[in-house]
Design a protein around this motif. Structure first.
Motif, PDB file in Angstrom:
ATOM      1  N   SER A 422      77.828  28.312  16.811  1.00 22.70           N
ATOM      2  CA  SER A 422      77.871  27.912  17.907  1.00 22.70           C
ATOM      3  C   SER A 422      77.516  26.540  18.253  1.00 22.70           C
ATOM      4  CB  SER A 422      76.999  29.073  18.963  1.00 22.70           C
ATOM      5  OG  SER A 422      76.815  28.567  20.299  1.00 22.70           O
ATOM      6  N   LYS A 456      82.809  35.036  23.321  1.00 21.34           N
ATOM      7  CA  LYS A 456      81.515  35.835  23.421  1.00 21.34           C
ATOM      8  C   LYS A 456      80.563  35.017  22.347  1.00 21.34           C
ATOM      9  CE  LYS A 456      79.499  40.217  21.942  1.00 21.34           C
ATOM     10  NZ  LYS A 456      79.834  41.542  21.456  1.00 21.34           N
ATOM     11  N   GLN A 460      76.626  33.280  23.725  1.00 26.98           N
ATOM     12  CA  GLN A 460      75.531  34.132  23.358  1.00 26.98           C
ATOM     13  C   GLN A 460      74.324  33.142  23.484  1.00 26.98           C
ATOM     14  OE1 GLN A 460      75.548  36.969  20.032  1.00 26.98           O
ATOM     15  NE2 GLN A 460      77.788  36.983  20.159  1.00 26.98           N
TER      16      GLN A 460
END
Length: 460
Positions: A422, A456, A460
């Motif tokens: 991420s 997703k 997160q």
């Protein structure tokens, strides 16, 4: 006049390195036999004498001990000049050396270890780089055998004087073992394989604090060897019983994940000749004009039943050891992502392609902007984006592979992987590698499930 040092075809130009050594030897040959002159040489004479002695050691095995005694008598710089000259010769000429010269090279390397010569680490590293991954020729396996034997026989001396050379050797032989263990039916490899395993296990069990200096790529290499009984045990301890390594401050594999591997380790698996051609490709060849260069490179370095495994080493080198300047990035020079894409498409074996993709994304899994370099993750992002829309299946396969890594690479440390990937995605936008992640998250050509899983992950 035929060279005693190297093999050279009639159509090839004479080597200036070899010529300067030979001229020094011819000029001083009468002074290379005892009794030696007692005069102290001036700097120019000292350089010539070192060149002459190197040439004598390499081409006159029967006089080698005399030449080395002469060197011991005249040395004033801890053998620094002698080793510097030797490294330059090996880097340029090793592939052309006649066999007897290669034998002498290993002999003089052992001699220089015994006297703790200044620069012996550089000589050992340049010799390790001459070992070619995926090459099962007699000459290449001979060099593997000689160097692992040197590391074992000179263990105490190297550990005391040049311990980081042993980490370089560990990286090299772990990587080579993944090739050598795959051909387990080859009986000729048996002795070499056992020596490599003995050295690597000894390093991991006795000097784990040194092994930690390799960083996260140590884990990547060990995972490729879990099918080997000796390494399966080590892997279990690494994951379940880290205290078995008796190393202060080490308590969990995640500490390795968070340590970026230095670029010097990736250079170990790329020969100097290969490095020269790759850097030329990435600094002088225009995008769209690269095909003939790539074809030549493949024929020169990747042709052979097992040579394909070099793709993994080259991908790691391109991501982590070759960082182009802003001037190159803004030009029309072929970018790293395009070369990596070509290499991955060259893979005929599924496990090589998978290992190549892992090499491409490895730093993504543990990315921390405070520790890691954005240039290590840039090629993967640009490869995914620039493959749209003409090669959307390729982008899809890369994204799917990355998401599978996050879900399955290490279930016990999945939080680290989610955070790393991420962070990598957000950093490439923040640093302007791409303007927005919408190019992936809103791409209709990608499957809805891939887009949903990516979204997703990002939120997160």
């Amino acid at each position: 006049m035929a060279s005693k040092l190297i093999r050279i075809a009639s159509y090839q130009a004479e080597s200036q390195q070899e010529l300067s050594l030979r001229q020094a030897f011819d000029l001083l040959e009468s002074k290379l036999r005892p009794p030696f002159p007692l005069t102290i040489p001036n700097p120019q004479e000292y350089t010539q004498l070192n060149q002459a002695i190197i040439y004598g050691v390499l081409i006159e095995p029967h006089f080698a001990k005399i030449h080395i005694k002469h060197l011991h008598a005249i040395v004033v710089d801890g053998y620094k000049l002698f080793l510097t000259l030797l490294v330059g010769i090996v880097n340029e000429l090793y592939g052309k050396f006649v066999d007897s010269v290669k034998d002498q090279l290993i002999w003089v390397t052992r001699e220089m270890i015994d006297v703790s010569a200044v620069g012996i680490d550089g000589l050992l590293v340049c010799l390790l780089r001459q070992i070619i991954g995926g090459d099962f020729s007699d000459g290449n396996l001979w060099l593997c055998f000689e160097l692992v034997s040197v590391c074992l026989s000179k263990w105490d001396c190297l550990l005391e004087e040049e311990p980081l050379v042993l980490t370089s050797a560990l990286y090299t032989f772990l990587r080579l073992l993944s090739d050598h263990c795959r051909l387990s039916s080859n009986l000729e490899l048996g002795v070499l394989r056992q020596l490599e395993i003995e050295f690597c296990v000894r390093m991991l069990r006795e000097q784990f604090h040194l092994c930690l200096k390799i960083g996260r790529d140590l884990v990547r290499l060990l995972q490729d060897l879990v099918h080997v009984p000796e390494f399966r045990t080590i892997w279990k301890d690494l994951v379940l019983n880290p205290s078995e390594f008796r190393t202060a401050g080490f308590s969990d594999i995640s500490q390795l994940y968070c340590t970026r591997t230095s670029s010097r380790y990736f250079l170990l698996r790329i020969t100097p000749e290969m490095e020269t051609h790759l850097r030329f490709l990435l600094t002088h060849v225009m995008l769209g004009s690269q095909k003939r260069y790539q074809t030549w490179f493949a024929k020169k370095f990747l042709l052979g039943p097992e040579r394909e495994s070099l793709v993994v080493d080259i991908v790691r080198f391109l991501c982590c050891a070759h960082h182009p300047s802003n001037e190159i990035i803004q030009s029309n020079i072929i970018p790293r992502w395009a070369v990596i894409g070509w290499l991955l498409k060259c893979c005929r074996k599924n496990y090589i392609e998978a290992n190549g993709k892992l090499a491409l994304f490895y730093d993504w899994l543990f990315f921390n902007e405070k520790v890691d370099n954005i240039m290590n993750i840039e090629p993967a992002m640009l490869l995914m984006v620039c493959s749209l829309p003409n090669y959307i299946d390729f982008t899809h396969s890369l994204l799917e592979f990355l998401l599978l890594l996050v879900d399955n690479y290490d279930l016990d440390h999945k939080d680290i992987l989610i955070r790393g990937v991420s962070s990598a995605f957000h950093t490439v936008v923040q640093k302007g590698v791409v303007h927005s992640l919408d190019v992936l998250t809103h791409c209709d050509g990608l499957s809805p499930s891939i887009r949903q899983r990516l979204q997703k992950l990002l939120f997160q």
